[in-house]
Design a protein around this motif. Sequence first.
Motif, PDB file in Angstrom:
ATOM      1  N   VAL A  29       1.024  -1.169  -0.100  1.00 53.64           N
ATOM      2  CA  VAL A  29      -0.240  -0.128  -0.121  1.00 53.64           C
ATOM      3  C   VAL A  29       1.076   1.031  -0.200  1.00 53.64           C
ATOM      4  CG1 VAL A  29      -1.580   1.075   1.378  1.00 53.64           C
ATOM      5  CG2 VAL A  29      -2.073  -1.100   1.086  1.00 53.64           C
ATOM      6  N   GLU A  30       2.106   1.157   0.628  1.00 55.46           N
ATOM      7  CA  GLU A  30       2.622   2.393   0.957  1.00 55.46           C
ATOM      8  C   GLU A  30       2.775   2.511  -0.350  1.00 55.46           C
ATOM      9  OE1 GLU A  30       3.804   5.744   2.651  1.00 55.46           O
ATOM     10  OE2 GLU A  30       2.793   4.675   3.056  1.00 55.46           O
ATOM     11  N   PHE A  88      -1.981   5.247  12.701  1.00 54.55           N
ATOM     12  CA  PHE A  88      -1.686   6.671  12.689  1.00 54.55           C
ATOM     13  C   PHE A  88      -0.683   6.708  11.343  1.00 54.55           C
ATOM     14  CE2 PHE A  88       2.385   9.130  12.157  1.00 54.55           C
ATOM     15  CZ  PHE A  88       1.552  10.497  13.148  1.00 54.55           C
ATOM     16  N   LEU A  89      -0.218   5.930  10.761  1.00 57.52           N
ATOM     17  CA  LEU A  89       0.212   5.824   9.536  1.00 57.52           C
ATOM     18  C   LEU A  89      -0.677   6.146   8.745  1.00 57.52           C
ATOM     19  CD1 LEU A  89       3.398   6.103   7.991  1.00 57.52           C
ATOM     20  CD2 LEU A  89       2.659   3.387   7.293  1.00 57.52           C
ATOM     21  N   GLY A  90      -2.328   6.025   8.623  1.00 60.68           N
ATOM     22  CA  GLY A  90      -3.406   5.409   7.609  1.00 60.68           C
ATOM     23  C   GLY A  90      -4.182   6.638   8.003  1.00 60.68           C
ATOM     24  N   PHE A 195      -6.637   4.098   4.460  1.00 61.88           N
ATOM     25  CA  PHE A 195      -8.049   3.522   5.090  1.00 61.88           C
ATOM     26  C   PHE A 195      -7.783   1.981   4.744  1.00 61.88           C
ATOM     27  CE2 PHE A 195     -11.326   6.598   4.580  1.00 61.88           C
ATOM     28  CZ  PHE A 195     -11.719   7.142   5.316  1.00 61.88           C
ATOM     29  N   ILE A 196      -7.896   1.442   3.972  1.00 66.48           N
ATOM     30  CA  ILE A 196      -6.149   0.159   3.774  1.00 66.48           C
ATOM     31  C   ILE A 196      -5.533  -0.254   4.710  1.00 66.48           C
ATOM     32  CG2 ILE A 196      -5.438  -1.457   2.913  1.00 66.48           C
ATOM     33  CD1 ILE A 196      -6.272  -0.453  -0.342  1.00 66.48           C
ATOM     34  N   LEU A 197      -4.724   1.055   5.637  1.00 67.91           N
ATOM     35  CA  LEU A 197      -3.480   0.765   6.461  1.00 67.91           C
ATOM     36  C   LEU A 197      -3.810   1.157   7.859  1.00 67.91           C
ATOM     37  CD1 LEU A 197      -1.451   3.594   5.390  1.00 67.91           C
ATOM     38  CD2 LEU A 197      -0.566   0.877   5.534  1.00 67.91           C
ATOM     39  N   ILE A 198      -5.326   1.459   8.067  1.00 67.50           N
ATOM     40  CA  ILE A 198      -6.084   0.864   9.088  1.00 67.50           C
ATOM     41  C   ILE A 198      -6.430  -0.294   9.395  1.00 67.50           C
ATOM     42  CG2 ILE A 198      -8.261   2.390  10.371  1.00 67.50           C
ATOM     43  CD1 ILE A 198      -7.501   4.620   9.171  1.00 67.50           C
TER      44      ILE A 198
END
Length: 216
Positions: A29-30, A88-90, A195-198
């Motif tokens: 994702v990143e 936090f990253l999301g 949202f995917i990271l969350i």
Amino acid sequence: MKDVFVLSLFFTYLLAGLAIAMPVGAMTVEMTKQGLKKGFLHGWAVGLGGMTVDFFLIISLYLGLASILSTPYIQIPMWLIGACFLAFLGYDSIKNSDQGITLTGDKPNQSFFSSYRNGLLVAISPGNLVFWISVFGAVLSDSYDTTQPVKFLIVGAGILAGILVHDIGLLLIVTITRKMMNQTMIKCVSIIAGFILIGFAGYFLYEFMITIKGIL
């Protein structure tokens, strides 16, 4: 025959490395987000940051350090910290979705090293480390023989090569797609990535609760 065996072993684990890198994870994702916002090199820098951590994880498995990190009492705080970190990253990805976007032909305002650092930070997320240690442990389970260090090196090199092939292939697709996208579309992708990271943070939190339940 020996050379054939080495090549066969290398390409077998290259495919294994490609396979374990294929499922969409926080790193993918990143990489996609940075590749869309800043271009191929910055997306690849994220992947290189992740591969640096992968390399040291493979070495740690060979040295036996993975057995320490795989104990439930170590995994519990790692899953929780990892969930907080990815959440936090999301959130940051959603909040700053309209910042740092570089369209095709423009020069990125972020250095290659800063993108590499982002890859390192995602890869060393504690929950991510637990996940990858379990994956590498399964893939390398038949290569722990310390009497055959060369075999392990070939296997490790094959896995890293497979991850590299995945990263380059993914970013080539991202680069082609990026040429057809405007700033608003890239912003939307950044929000979706957030949202995917969350969502991955939620998965790590679930693993945290499962691990606690397993030792109670």
